[in-house]
Write a protein that holds these residues in place. Structure first.
Motif, PDB file in Angstrom:
ATOM      1  N   UNK A  42      16.540  30.578  76.697  1.00  0.00           N
ATOM      2  CA  UNK A  42      16.927  31.444  75.792  1.00  0.00           C
ATOM      3  C   UNK A  42      17.293  30.666  74.096  1.00  0.00           C
ATOM      4  N   UNK A  43      16.521  31.113  73.487  1.00  0.00           N
ATOM      5  CA  UNK A  43      16.867  31.271  72.017  1.00  0.00           C
ATOM      6  C   UNK A  43      18.885  31.151  72.036  1.00  0.00           C
ATOM      7  N   UNK A  44      19.274  30.403  70.958  1.00  0.00           N
ATOM      8  CA  UNK A  44      20.543  30.394  70.973  1.00  0.00           C
ATOM      9  C   UNK A  44      21.417  31.607  69.989  1.00  0.00           C
ATOM     10  N   UNK A  45      20.466  32.519  69.542  1.00  0.00           N
ATOM     11  CA  UNK A  45      21.045  33.550  69.438  1.00  0.00           C
ATOM     12  C   UNK A  45      20.859  34.821  70.672  1.00  0.00           C
ATOM     13  N   UNK A  46      20.616  34.760  71.655  1.00  0.00           N
ATOM     14  CA  UNK A  46      20.531  35.328  72.000  1.00  0.00           C
ATOM     15  C   UNK A  46      21.213  35.308  73.828  1.00  0.00           C
ATOM     16  N   UNK A  47      21.803  35.729  73.863  1.00  0.00           N
ATOM     17  CA  UNK A  47      23.080  35.384  75.833  1.00  0.00           C
ATOM     18  C   UNK A  47      22.343  36.073  76.544  1.00  0.00           C
ATOM     19  N   UNK A  48      22.840  34.904  77.102  1.00  0.00           N
ATOM     20  CA  UNK A  48      21.712  35.831  78.604  1.00  0.00           C
ATOM     21  C   UNK A  48      22.995  36.395  79.422  1.00  0.00           C
ATOM     22  N   UNK A  49      24.234  36.135  79.435  1.00  0.00           N
ATOM     23  CA  UNK A  49      24.284  37.660  80.197  1.00  0.00           C
ATOM     24  C   UNK A  49      23.958  38.971  79.699  1.00  0.00           C
ATOM     25  N   UNK A  50      24.202  38.835  78.240  1.00  0.00           N
ATOM     26  CA  UNK A  50      23.932  40.197  77.474  1.00  0.00           C
ATOM     27  C   UNK A  50      22.902  40.478  78.102  1.00  0.00           C
ATOM     28  N   UNK A  51      21.741  39.599  77.541  1.00  0.00           N
ATOM     29  CA  UNK A  51      20.229  40.071  78.202  1.00  0.00           C
ATOM     30  C   UNK A  51      19.718  40.365  79.178  1.00  0.00           C
ATOM     31  N   UNK A  52      20.715  39.927  80.419  1.00  0.00           N
ATOM     32  CA  UNK A  52      20.330  40.452  81.571  1.00  0.00           C
ATOM     33  C   UNK A  52      20.761  41.759  82.105  1.00  0.00           C
ATOM     34  N   UNK A  53      22.209  42.029  81.402  1.00  0.00           N
ATOM     35  CA  UNK A  53      22.870  42.940  81.585  1.00  0.00           C
ATOM     36  C   UNK A  53      22.081  44.624  81.007  1.00  0.00           C
ATOM     37  N   UNK A  54      20.902  44.468  79.574  1.00  0.00           N
ATOM     38  CA  UNK A  54      20.524  45.411  79.492  1.00  0.00           C
ATOM     39  C   UNK A  54      19.611  44.729  78.471  1.00  0.00           C
ATOM     40  N   UNK A  55      18.003  44.926  78.230  1.00  0.00           N
ATOM     41  CA  UNK A  55      16.607  44.583  77.809  1.00  0.00           C
ATOM     42  C   UNK A  55      17.062  43.758  76.020  1.00  0.00           C
ATOM     43  N   UNK A  56      16.851  43.384  75.744  1.00  0.00           N
ATOM     44  CA  UNK A  56      17.172  42.884  74.053  1.00  0.00           C
ATOM     45  C   UNK A  56      15.098  42.804  74.012  1.00  0.00           C
ATOM     46  N   UNK A  57      14.677  42.322  73.143  1.00  0.00           N
ATOM     47  CA  UNK A  57      13.634  42.619  72.403  1.00  0.00           C
ATOM     48  C   UNK A  57      13.903  41.918  70.690  1.00  0.00           C
ATOM     49  N   UNK A  58      12.992  40.976  70.868  1.00  0.00           N
ATOM     50  CA  UNK A  58      13.031  40.409  69.068  1.00  0.00           C
ATOM     51  C   UNK A  58      11.597  40.928  68.197  1.00  0.00           C
ATOM     52  N   UNK A  59      12.162  41.554  67.340  1.00  0.00           N
ATOM     53  CA  UNK A  59      11.280  42.690  66.249  1.00  0.00           C
ATOM     54  C   UNK A  59      10.344  41.796  65.754  1.00  0.00           C
ATOM     55  N   UNK A  60       9.403  41.812  64.981  1.00  0.00           N
ATOM     56  CA  UNK A  60       8.825  41.264  64.131  1.00  0.00           C
ATOM     57  C   UNK A  60       9.936  40.164  62.979  1.00  0.00           C
ATOM     58  N   UNK A  61      10.350  40.759  62.171  1.00  0.00           N
ATOM     59  CA  UNK A  61      11.320  40.572  61.651  1.00  0.00           C
ATOM     60  C   UNK A  61      12.386  38.782  61.816  1.00  0.00           C
ATOM     61  N   UNK A  62      12.736  38.987  63.547  1.00  0.00           N
ATOM     62  CA  UNK A  62      13.416  38.269  63.448  1.00  0.00           C
ATOM     63  C   UNK A  62      14.803  38.817  64.072  1.00  0.00           C
TER      64      UNK A  62
END
Length: 120
Positions: A42-62
């Motif tokens: 995962x990129x450094x700004x995406x926490x694995x535990x949080x991303x596994x707890x709920x869907x995360x989406x990076x928008x085109x603007x970052x």
């Protein structure tokens, strides 16, 4: 919302329900959405535990959004889902749905074995 570029969805690919839903969105093309398994790198700004707890989406603007707003971001882009995004965007609807999603998400099924390898 910036629509110049794809969304990146960080989701739990060990969840068969999540895999099925994300595959449905992804079939519209990687110019709309790209899938990224939160169990992998995962990129450094995406926490694995949080991303596994709920869907995360990076928008085109970052920017990153998670939970129900992440679904709204996807539905705004995927053909045929815009009405659902519009209907669930108002705070009196979005906030309770987000709370329900975050309560139910930990109960989702997860594969015990993946790619023929099982942890014991």
């Amino acid at each position: 919302m910036d629509t110049n570029g794809p969304l990146i969805a960080y989701y739990d690919a060990q969840c068969p329900i999540c895999r099925h839903e994300m595959a449905h969105y992804a079939c519209h093309g990687d110019h709309i959405i790209r899938l990224h398994d939160a169990n992998g790198d995962l990129p450094g700004d995406v926490d694995r535990k949080a991303a596994l707890a709920s869907l995360h989406v990076r928008l085109p603007d970052g920017r990153l959004v998670d939970g129900w707003p992440a679904f709204i971001a996807i539905w705004e882009r995927v053909p045929g889902w815009g009405l659902l995004a519009w209907l669930t965007r108002p705070a009196p609807i979005r906030i309770p749905l987000d709370m329900l999603y975050r309560w139910l998400a930990p109960m989702r099924p997860r594969d015990r074995c993946r790619d023929g390898v099982c942890k014991t």
